[in-house]
Design an enzyme around this catalytic site. Structure first.
Site, short mmCIF file in Angstrom:
data_model
loop_
_atom_site.label_atom_id
_atom_site.label_comp_id
_atom_site.label_asym_id
_atom_site.label_seq_id
_atom_site.Cartn_x
_atom_site.Cartn_y
_atom_site.Cartn_z
CG ASP A 26 0.91 -36.54 5.84
OD1 ASP A 26 1.23 -35.71 6.86
OD2 ASP A 26 1.29 -37.12 5.31
CE LYS A 131 4.24 -35.91 6.85
NZ LYS A 131 4.25 -36.66 5.87
CB CYS A 164 2.90 -40.34 6.43
SG CYS A 164 3.43 -39.94 4.82
#
Ligand code: TIU
Length: 228
Positions: A26, A131, A164
């Protein structure tokens, strides 16, 4: 294939680099630049800029060594059909997922803010996992991709350490992968969560995995190449 030893906590780990993937979590404009999702949550996004350099160093080395490189992005479809209402309905309404912002709609696929930062842009042959959750395994084809490539060890970096990165490492650990979090290439809006998050991974004999640094992985890669 010979195994190379990576210095790590709680103990050094011998890895087969042919069965090792780099997973970059990310590193999106939405988390690292002003006006995105991270800022909408009330965070000081400048705290994450320090991980860009270490991420680029490990990315460059992984590419040179021919490792599988996987990038992930958190985000949702423009119609929000994959966004749980309970996730959307948080924060002030004008700054929620899907709301318009200076980098486009917040955390929406296809918007400028959803892009990976230019410094770490994926190459055309590097898979990008989109995701809908915090973990990179939930509702994605990451596990299939790792299995098809014979991967057993994951080098994990990106943001944020306790959200994450941690969720992905926990998911991977339960699926039998050995995860090495790269401490200097992971970052958080909360320095204390970063520190404790890393300690949690390596605690209890490596309850979720190992913690190392980009420098230690680069040293192991260099030693491996000298021996080859
Ligand atoms: N808020 C926060 O720390 N993180 C996230 O929402 N997503 C990721 O960590 N990528």
């Amino acid at each position: 294939m010979a195994r190379a030893e990576i210095a790590a906590q709680p103990f050094p780990l011998a890895v087969d680099f042919a069965r090792t993937a780099l997973v970059i979590i990310d590193m999106q404009r939405d988390f690292l630049e002003p006006g995105g999702f991270g800022a909408a949550l009330g965070n000081d996004v400048s705290l994450l800029m320090g991980v860009v350099g270490p991420c680029l160093r490990i990315l460059t080395a992984a590419r040179e060594a021919g490792l599988l490189v996987v990038h992930t992005r958190e985000g949702h479809r423009p119609d929000l059909s994959d966004a749980p209402p309970a996730k959307v309905a948080r924060g002030t309404p004008d700054k929620r997922i899907g709301a318009p912002g200076p980098m486009g709609r917040i955390l929406i696929r296809g918007e400028p803010g959803h892009d990976i930062i230019p410094e770490l842009a994926p190459l055309p042959d590097e898979p990008v996992i989109d995701k809908p959750g915090k973990g990179a395994f939930y509702q994605t084809d990451l596990e299939l991709m790792l299995r098809n490539n014979g991967i057993e060890t994951l080098l994990v970096c990106g943001v944020t350490t306790e959200v994450c990165v941690h969720t992905t490492i926990r998911e991977a650990n339960d699926r039998g992968y050995r995860c090495i979090a790269l401490a200097d290439a992971c970052g958080s809006y909360f320095p204390e969560f970063h520190e404790v998050g890393l300690r949690m991974i390596a605690a209890q004999g490596g309850i979720f995995g190992w913690v190392s640094t980009t420098g230690d992985v680069l040293a192991a890669l260099a030693a491996h190449e000298r021996a080859a």
